[in-house]
Design an enzyme around this catalytic site. Structure first.
Site, PDB file in Angstrom:
ATOM      1  N   HIS A 134       0.852  -1.193   0.000  1.00 33.82           N
ATOM      2  CA  HIS A 134       0.000   0.000   0.000  1.00 33.82           C
ATOM      3  C   HIS A 134       0.883   1.236   0.000  1.00 33.82           C
ATOM      4  CE1 HIS A 134      -3.874  -2.095   0.935  1.00 33.82           C
ATOM      5  NE2 HIS A 134      -3.005  -3.029   1.249  1.00 33.82           N
ATOM      6  N   HIS A 188      -2.079  -5.100   8.562  1.00 34.27           N
ATOM      7  CA  HIS A 188      -1.135  -4.041   8.197  1.00 34.27           C
ATOM      8  C   HIS A 188      -0.920  -3.154   9.413  1.00 34.27           C
ATOM      9  CE1 HIS A 188      -0.653  -4.829   3.884  1.00 34.27           C
ATOM     10  NE2 HIS A 188      -1.900  -5.274   3.930  1.00 34.27           N
ATOM     11  N   ASP A 241       0.117 -19.861  -0.865  1.00 34.86           N
ATOM     12  CA  ASP A 241       0.598 -19.953  -2.249  1.00 34.86           C
ATOM     13  C   ASP A 241       2.035 -20.452  -2.319  1.00 34.86           C
ATOM     14  OD1 ASP A 241       1.868 -17.748  -1.203  1.00 34.86           O
ATOM     15  OD2 ASP A 241       1.398 -16.402  -2.865  1.00 34.86           O
ATOM     16  N   ILE A 243       4.497 -18.836  -1.301  1.00 37.98           N
ATOM     17  CA  ILE A 243       5.364 -17.660  -1.420  1.00 37.98           C
ATOM     18  C   ILE A 243       5.252 -16.803  -0.151  1.00 37.98           C
ATOM     19  CG2 ILE A 243       5.727 -15.495  -2.679  1.00 37.98           C
ATOM     20  CD1 ILE A 243       4.571 -17.104  -5.166  1.00 37.98           C
ATOM     21  N   ASP A 267      -5.900 -13.155  -1.681  1.00 40.02           N
ATOM     22  CA  ASP A 267      -5.270 -11.825  -1.802  1.00 40.02           C
ATOM     23  C   ASP A 267      -4.792 -11.613  -3.239  1.00 40.02           C
ATOM     24  OD1 ASP A 267      -4.499  -9.323  -0.968  1.00 40.02           O
ATOM     25  OD2 ASP A 267      -2.641  -9.980  -0.020  1.00 40.02           O
TER      26      ASP A 267
HETATM   27 ZN   LIG Z   1      -5.116  -7.679   0.194  1.00 37.40          ZN
END
Ligand SMILES: [Zn+2]
Length: 381
Positions: A134, A188, A241, A243, A267
């Site tokens: 972000h 976050h 995933d 990762i 995501d």
């Molecule tokens: Zn997201």
């Protein structure tokens, strides 16, 4: 008898696995789930799971959910449906308030039409210290007047907001949103253990992609993770995933929280299902290399992880590959996110629920998708 009859080799229900069962469907709803007992019907081999529910996804197949073009959002939605996501939130990213409001207004009719189950705002109320992909310049505290404007634009369709509770006005925002029926996701965030606890006590019920974009766990500085993993009121999102999280960390998280408190999320961003190369994420440049999405730093080097190219089909296959039993994978991909988000029409194979089904093989690989009683053309084989 009218409607469809599916004669299924193996059906995963909330009560357990039923062998040789018949699912009857009328008008897109499940109206019967019975032992086969010689009944005719369309044969369906493999494991029949509830259709997947993705509560954190930004786009895919060349389309973004943060957009003012409803056709673009719809295209991305269809891409994910073909990959098993029969129920989806539309996740936005941090943006200037005016732009965010236009994106919310674009998505509201799509929620009302049933294309999406709700809108998820990931930002702009995030910590600059844990901003991930972000843009830090866009991050602001959840000041009450701005919250009002966003909620007004959402007309009751904003289902979840990810925020950092330690920000100015943060705890008040958690309480206010919870009272308004909006689920608050901790994420976050640069909160320590005490700050996390305060966020949970104020009403947060989801952990946005646990481990990613929050303080790591240390035995003397626990940070948010132990409390989020062990709080009964919290559902943790995991991006599986290969990762974002090491397989051992995925295993540990599932063992600690159990499949009734873990939600698989993608995501995913616009490049899911597309080739490697450069893409845009909001106003930022990203590079996709072997399916991994990273910000491009000003000097051209690879920066922080910036979403995924994951699909729910691949997330389920990945966790089954780690040894997670298929019924547990189905809970994490469908039943748990549906129940925890109050999506009572979906998430389980039961009479009265939507006829949304994913058929997988013994390795969890997606074979077919049924949405509201209609088979879709799937991308996996
Ligand atoms: Zn997201």
């Amino acid at each position: 008898m009218t409607g469809q009859v599916l004669r299924c080799e193996r059906v995963v229900t909330a009560e357990g696995v039923r062998e040789d069962a018949v699912i009857t469907i009328e008008d897109g709803m499940i109206t019967g789930l019975d032992p086969a007992a010689g009944t005719a019907g369309e044969p369906v081999g493999g494991w029949v799971l509830p259709g997947y529910v993705d509560t954190h996804v930004h786009g895919g197949g060349g389309g973004d959910y943060p957009t003012t073009d409803p056709d673009e959002a719809f295209r991305a939605r269809e891409f994910h449906a073909r990959n098993g996501t029969t129920t989806s939130y539309a996740s936005l990213v941090s943006a200037e308030p005016e732009k965010l409001i236009k994106q919310i207004e674009t998505l509201v009719p799509l929620v009302e039409d049933g294309a999406f189950a709700g809108i998820h705002l990931e930002g702009p109320f995030l910590s600059a210290a844990k901003c991930g992909a972000h843009d830090p310049d866009l991050l602001i505290p959840p000041e009450p007047r701005l919250l009002d404007r966003l909620l007004d634009a959402g007309r009751g369709r904003i289902a979840m907001i990810t925020l950092a509770p330690e920000l100015e006005h943060g705890l008040a925002a958690v309480e206010r949103l919870t009272r308004a029926g909006v689920r608050v996701a901790f994420g976050h965030s640069d909160a320590d253990e005490a700050g996390t606890r305060a966020g949970i006590e104020a009403g947060a019920t989801v952990a946005t992609h646990l481990f990613n974009a929050m303080r790591p766990i240390h035995h003397r500085e626990p940070g948010p993770i132990p409390r989020l993993l062990t709080s009964e009121s919290i559902m943790v999102e995991l991006i599986c995933d290969g990762i974002h999280l090491h397989p051992e960390v995925i295993r540990m998280a599932i063992a600690a929280a159990g499949p009734d408190r873990v939600a698989l999320v993608t995501d995913a961003m616009i490049a899911a299902g597309l080739a490697d190369g450069p893409y845009r994420l909001g106003d930022l440049n990203v590079m996709v290399d072997q399916g991994a999405v990273r910000l491009v730093n000003p000097d051209g080097s690879a920066g922080s992880i910036a979403g995924s190219t994951l699909t729910m089909a691949e997330a389920v296959r990945f966790v089954v590959g780690l040894g997670v039993p298929i019924p547990d994978a189905a809970r994490m991909a469908a039943a748990t996110p549906a129940r925890r988000h109050g999506l009572t029409r979906v998430g389980e194979i039961a009479v009265g629920r939507a006829a949304d089904l994913c058929v997988v093989d013994d390795h969890g690989r997606l074979q077919r998708v049924l949405r509201a009683g209609s088979w879709l053309e799937t991308e996996q084989a």
